[in-house]
Design an enzyme around this catalytic site. Sequence first.
Site, PDB file in Angstrom:
ATOM      1  N   CYS A 262      -4.758  -1.116  19.581  1.00  0.00           N
ATOM      2  CA  CYS A 262      -3.631  -1.833  18.976  1.00  0.00           C
ATOM      3  C   CYS A 262      -2.490  -0.923  18.541  1.00  0.00           C
ATOM      4  CB  CYS A 262      -4.111  -2.707  17.819  1.00  0.00           C
ATOM      5  SG  CYS A 262      -5.674  -2.229  17.072  1.00  0.00           S
TER       6      CYS A 262
ATOM      7  N   ARG B   7      -7.796  -5.432  12.431  1.00  0.00           N
ATOM      8  CA  ARG B   7      -7.641  -5.707  13.859  1.00  0.00           C
ATOM      9  C   ARG B   7      -7.808  -7.196  14.207  1.00  0.00           C
ATOM     10  NH1 ARG B   7     -11.816  -1.153  15.508  1.00  0.00           N
ATOM     11  NH2 ARG B   7     -12.725  -2.159  13.669  1.00  0.00           N
TER      12      ARG B   7
ATOM     13  N   GLN C 105       0.851  -1.194   0.000  1.00  0.00           N
ATOM     14  CA  GLN C 105       0.000   0.000   0.000  1.00  0.00           C
ATOM     15  C   GLN C 105       0.888   1.246   0.000  1.00  0.00           C
ATOM     16  OE1 GLN C 105      -2.232   1.725   3.354  1.00  0.00           O
ATOM     17  NE2 GLN C 105      -4.090   1.383   2.158  1.00  0.00           N
TER      18      GLN C 105
ATOM     19  N   TYR D 143      -6.651  10.725   3.968  1.00  0.00           N
ATOM     20  CA  TYR D 143      -5.292  11.005   3.507  1.00  0.00           C
ATOM     21  C   TYR D 143      -5.371  11.842   2.226  1.00  0.00           C
ATOM     22  CZ  TYR D 143      -3.724   8.094   7.272  1.00  0.00           C
ATOM     23  OH  TYR D 143      -3.489   7.602   8.527  1.00  0.00           O
TER      24      TYR D 143
HETATM   25  C1  LIG Z   1      -3.189  -0.421  13.959  1.00  0.00           C
HETATM   26  C2  LIG Z   1      -3.893  -0.070  12.683  1.00  0.00           C
HETATM   27  C3  LIG Z   1      -3.151   0.382  11.602  1.00  0.00           C
HETATM   28  C4  LIG Z   1      -3.794   0.678  10.386  1.00  0.00           C
HETATM   29  N1  LIG Z   1      -3.039   1.057   9.317  1.00  0.00           N
HETATM   30  C5  LIG Z   1      -3.639   1.274   8.119  1.00  0.00           C
HETATM   31  C6  LIG Z   1      -2.851   1.557   6.962  1.00  0.00           C
HETATM   32  O1  LIG Z   1      -1.618   1.595   6.995  1.00  0.00           O
HETATM   33  N2  LIG Z   1      -3.528   1.770   5.805  1.00  0.00           N
HETATM   34  C7  LIG Z   1      -4.907   1.703   5.716  1.00  0.00           C
HETATM   35  O2  LIG Z   1      -5.461   1.890   4.640  1.00  0.00           O
HETATM   36  N3  LIG Z   1      -5.655   1.406   6.793  1.00  0.00           N
HETATM   37  C8  LIG Z   1      -5.061   1.175   7.978  1.00  0.00           C
HETATM   38  N4  LIG Z   1      -5.815   0.804   9.048  1.00  0.00           N
HETATM   39  C9  LIG Z   1      -7.276   0.607   8.854  1.00  0.00           C
HETATM   40  C10 LIG Z   1      -7.553  -0.854   8.498  1.00  0.00           C
HETATM   41  O3  LIG Z   1      -6.950  -1.256   7.290  1.00  0.00           O
HETATM   42  C11 LIG Z   1      -9.053  -1.133   8.388  1.00  0.00           C
HETATM   43  O4  LIG Z   1      -9.567  -0.367   7.308  1.00  0.00           O
HETATM   44  C12 LIG Z   1      -9.811  -0.803   9.684  1.00  0.00           C
HETATM   45  O5  LIG Z   1      -9.075  -1.173  10.834  1.00  0.00           O
HETATM   46  C13 LIG Z   1     -11.169  -1.522   9.743  1.00  0.00           C
HETATM   47  O6  LIG Z   1     -10.998  -2.923   9.634  1.00  0.00           O
HETATM   48  P1  LIG Z   1     -11.089  -3.939  10.914  1.00  0.00           P
HETATM   49  O7  LIG Z   1     -12.439  -3.748  11.538  1.00  0.00           O
HETATM   50  O8  LIG Z   1     -10.900  -5.287  10.299  1.00  0.00           O
HETATM   51  O9  LIG Z   1      -9.988  -3.557  11.856  1.00  0.00           O
HETATM   52  C14 LIG Z   1      -5.201   0.525  10.266  1.00  0.00           C
HETATM   53  C15 LIG Z   1      -5.935   0.071  11.372  1.00  0.00           C
HETATM   54  C16 LIG Z   1      -5.301  -0.230  12.564  1.00  0.00           C
HETATM   55  C17 LIG Z   1      -6.122  -0.755  13.699  1.00  0.00           C
END
Ligand SMILES: Cc1cc2nc3c(=O)[nH]c(=O)nc-3n(C[C@H](O)[C@H](O)[C@H](O)COP(=O)(O)O)c2cc1C
Length: 366
Positions: A349, A321, A100, A170
Amino acid sequence: MSTLFSPARIGNMTLKNRFVRSATWENMATEDGHMTDKLYAVYEELAKGEVGLIVTGYANIVAEEKPNAGMMGMYNDSFIAEYQKLTKLVHGFDSKIVMQLAYGGTKTTYNVGERVIFAPSAVAERGTQTLGKAMTKDEIGYIVKAFAEASRRAQESGFDGVEIHAAHTYLINQFLSPYYNQREDEYGGSLENRMRFLLEIYVEIRKLVGGEYPILVKLTASEFFDGGLTFADTRVICKKLESVGVDAIIISGNIHGNASAVVGESFDGHVIQQEGYFREYGAVISQEVNLPIITVGGLADICAIEEIAATTNIQYFALSRPLLAEPQLIKRWSEGRRAEVDCERCSKCRTKRGNFCVVYKKRNAA
Ligand SMILES: Cc1cc2nc3c(=O)[nH]c(=O)nc-3n(C[C@H](O)[C@H](O)[C@H](O)COP(=O)(O)O)c2cc1C
């Protein structure tokens, strides 16, 4: 038997199943974005855990701008050798890996004041209140080129594709947004103009990586506030991305830190769901474009995921997560042990010692 564990293709990439590790910044790279043993271990564990497609944490494309500590870098050729090692490691377990790429922008409080932060217009980010510098056309051209060069490096490093981060407020998301983008030139105003920056980035990447290399785009379904990017806009953007040759679209939103406050609420005619926050939005888009649509956000229950796969055209499911809490989750589910993942969605996290699950997974803390 559901389709979730059957192979599928995104562009020229064959995945062994429909599960994606959503881009997750690990905060484990060196100060200048280079790989560490901890990072290699994270990816090895995900690949061993049978994730079909692993998307890296966001990598910065220019040396002088990064929105967070410990993120991976892709801003010069010095990264290629170590990423070759990474992609080889992941491929050894028959997983695919996409990098990414992101320009952060004003959705940050990291080192603000010490660097120039680009924005479409001088409009403070609603959460951080960080104000950016409205970009000149030369600066737009510079960032477009930087995305393309970073993608060329990703290809040379053995990544199976790249993902353009155009979501979560972003920089690219801000160009798409009528709230953040107040420009009066050809990059602002109409949706066609607001899309121009993203499309220029896509076209420039395509030129360098060729017609076959998978390019994915992560988008925000809606900004979920009055005056922001609407779901109607996103639907148009998706059709445009399909027409220019994007290989897959990830439908996300900027709510994961605060989801419990908005789950059940209706925005732009659709409701944010407890299991699969943006599934209704993704489902509409999956009917309208003939591209793989990946849904992300709030997926923790395989029964709910099967139900989405059975009732919509969404066939790919990304988790962030839950895979911090349980990197072996997909393997466990594939073996028929289908209990929900131990993830409380507490979003604790992110730590200074690296990003990991502080509730269920303490071993990375050392
Ligand atoms: C610790 C952490 C780091 C993340 N880093 C990114 C990232 O680098 N790029 C991105 O597009 N989303 C990032 N996200 C968002 C996740 O990709 C995802 O869209 C969001 O957590 C919802 O999904 P989930 O419910 O499975 O956690 C991050 C989320 C967390 C918790």
